[in-house]
Design a protein around this motif. Structure first.
Motif, short mmCIF file in Angstrom:
data_model
loop_
_atom_site.label_atom_id
_atom_site.label_comp_id
_atom_site.label_asym_id
_atom_site.label_seq_id
_atom_site.Cartn_x
_atom_site.Cartn_y
_atom_site.Cartn_z
N SER A 42 0.67 -1.27 0.15
CA SER A 42 0.09 0.14 -0.01
C SER A 42 0.84 1.56 -0.07
O SER A 42 0.11 2.41 -0.14
CB SER A 42 -0.90 -0.09 1.12
N ARG A 43 2.15 1.02 0.42
CA ARG A 43 3.17 2.25 0.36
C ARG A 43 3.19 3.01 1.53
O ARG A 43 4.12 3.79 1.62
CB ARG A 43 2.82 3.25 -0.96
N GLN A 44 2.30 2.91 2.43
CA GLN A 44 2.25 3.56 3.61
C GLN A 44 3.31 2.96 4.70
O GLN A 44 3.63 1.99 4.83
CB GLN A 44 0.78 3.00 4.29
N MET A 45 4.11 4.03 4.89
CA MET A 45 5.18 3.69 5.81
C MET A 45 4.79 3.60 7.30
O MET A 45 4.00 4.60 7.90
CB MET A 45 6.18 4.76 5.54
N ILE A 46 5.14 2.64 8.13
CA ILE A 46 4.91 2.43 9.49
C ILE A 46 5.88 2.30 10.11
O ILE A 46 6.73 1.40 10.09
CB ILE A 46 3.93 1.06 9.33
N PRO B 8 -2.51 13.95 -6.20
CA PRO B 8 -3.15 12.74 -6.62
C PRO B 8 -2.57 11.47 -6.21
O PRO B 8 -1.35 11.47 -5.72
CB PRO B 8 -3.35 12.66 -8.13
N SER B 9 -3.19 10.40 -6.31
CA SER B 9 -2.46 9.00 -5.87
C SER B 9 -1.46 8.55 -6.97
O SER B 9 -0.22 8.09 -6.68
CB SER B 9 -3.69 7.95 -5.73
N ASN B 10 -1.78 8.98 -8.32
CA ASN B 10 -0.91 8.57 -9.29
C ASN B 10 -0.98 9.57 -10.27
O ASN B 10 -2.14 10.21 -10.52
CB ASN B 10 -1.45 7.37 -9.94
N ALA B 88 8.88 8.42 -9.77
CA ALA B 88 9.31 7.96 -8.28
C ALA B 88 7.84 8.09 -7.61
O ALA B 88 6.99 8.57 -8.10
CB ALA B 88 10.40 8.87 -7.68
N VAL B 89 8.02 7.45 -6.62
CA VAL B 89 6.69 7.93 -5.40
C VAL B 89 7.13 8.82 -4.57
O VAL B 89 8.53 9.04 -4.04
CB VAL B 89 6.41 6.42 -4.55
N GLY B 107 2.22 9.70 4.63
CA GLY B 107 1.31 9.63 3.68
C GLY B 107 1.42 8.36 2.67
O GLY B 107 2.30 7.80 2.75
N PRO B 108 0.24 8.20 1.94
CA PRO B 108 0.34 6.97 1.05
C PRO B 108 1.27 7.36 -0.17
O PRO B 108 1.47 6.35 -1.00
CB PRO B 108 -1.00 6.81 0.69
N GLY B 109 1.78 8.54 -0.34
CA GLY B 109 2.52 8.82 -1.41
C GLY B 109 1.88 9.19 -2.88
O GLY B 109 0.55 8.88 -3.15
#
Lengths: 117, 115
Positions: A42-46, B8-10, B88-89, B107-109
Motif C-alpha cells: 500500500s506504500r504506507q510507511m509504518i 493525486p495518488s497517481n 518515483a513515488v 502519507g500514502p504517496g
C-alpha cells in the motif's frame, strides 16, 4: 553525512519462525535515533520500532526487537513468531538529534521480507 | 483521526511538463517533510518545513524542484520541466514538531510517471 546500509535485498521466513534483518550505519555523532519502518504494498510507511542511541537497553515492541551495537554501528531487527502480515519492505533509518538537518530521516535501501505459510 | 493525505495518488505526465503534488498534514502538526522513493530504493529526503522557519531545502536535487507551505497547512511540491528520472513515488510526512523525539507520520504517496 550519515549513511545507512542494508546488505540484504531480500529475506524469507516460514510463518511462526524468527528472522533477523541487518542494518549498519556510519556517523560521527554520539547521539541519534535509529528506526525500523515497514512499507507494505500500500506504500504506507509504518514505524515498527525506534532506538535512542544513548540508551544501552535494546528496544522491544511485542514480536519485534532490535540488537543495537553502538560501537559496531549495527542495528538489526528481529521478528519473532513471523506472521503473513509481516510481509513487506523494511527500511532502517537514522535521524540526528542536533545539527543543521536534524529533521530529516536517512534511509537504507530496504529489505523485502517474504513470509511463507 | 485523519492521517496525512496526498493527492493525486497517481500522476502520469509527459516529459517537459510541470506537475504539482499536494500534501495535507495531520491537523496541528507544525513540521512537514517531503521524500522521494525511486523504484526498489529507499527514501531520499527532499525538503522539510518547521512552522514559520525557513525550510531546509538541502535535499532538493535541482532547481526544477520547489515546495511551498502556507503556515501549518497544505504543502505543494512542484517539479518543473519533468524528466524521466523524476519518475518515483513522492512521500509526504508530518510530525508535531521537527524535534527528533517526535514520530514522522507518512502519507500514502503520489506515484509520478514521466513518459
Amino acid at each position: 553525512a550519515q549513511t545507512v546500509t542494508q546488505s540484504q535485498p531480500e529475506m524469507s521466513v516460514q510463518e511462526a519462525e524468527t528472522v533477523t534483518l541487518s542494518c549498519t550505519y556510519d556517523t560521527s555523532e554520539s547521539d541519534y535515533y535509529l528506526f525500523w519502518y515497514k512499507q507494505p504494498p500500500s506504500r504506507q510507511m509504518i514505524l515498527v520500532i525506534r532506538q535512542e542511541a544513548y540508551k544501552q537497553q535494546n528496544a522491544t515492541e511485542n514480536r519485534f526487537s532490535v540488537n543495537f551495537q553502538k560501537a559496531a554501528k549495527s542495528f538489526s531487527l528481529k521478528i519473532s513468531d513471523s506472521q503473513l502480515g509481516d510481509a513487506a519492505m523494511y527500511f532502517c533509518a537514522y535521524r540526528s538529534i542536533g545539527g543543521t538537518s536534524y529533521g530529516k530521516l536517512t534511509f537504507g535501501q530496504g529489505t523485502i521480507l517474504t513470509v511463507h505459510p | 483521526g485523519a492521517g496525512v493525505s496526498q493527492s493525486p495518488s497517481n500522476k502520469v505526465t509527459e516529459k517537459g511538463k510541470d506537475v504539482e503534488l499536494r500534501c495535507d498534514p495531520i491537523s496541528g502538526h507544525t513540521a512537514l517533510y517531503w521524500y522521494r522513493q525511486r523504484l526498489g530504493q529507499g527514501l531520499e529526503f527532499l525538503i522539510y518545513f518547521q512552522g514559520n522557519s525557513a525550510p531546509d531545502k538541502s535535499g532538493l536535487p535541482s532547481d526544477r524542484f520547489s515546495a511551498e507551505r502556507t503556515g501549518e497547512s497544505v504543502s505543494t511540491l512542484t517539479i518543473q520541466r519533468t524528466q524521466q528520472e523524476d519518475s518515483a513515488v513522492y512521500l509526504c510526512a508530518s510530525s508535531l514538531t521537527s524535534a527528533s523525539s517526535y514520530e514522522q507520520y507518512f502519507g500514502p504517496g503520489t506515484r509520478l510517471t514521466v513518459t
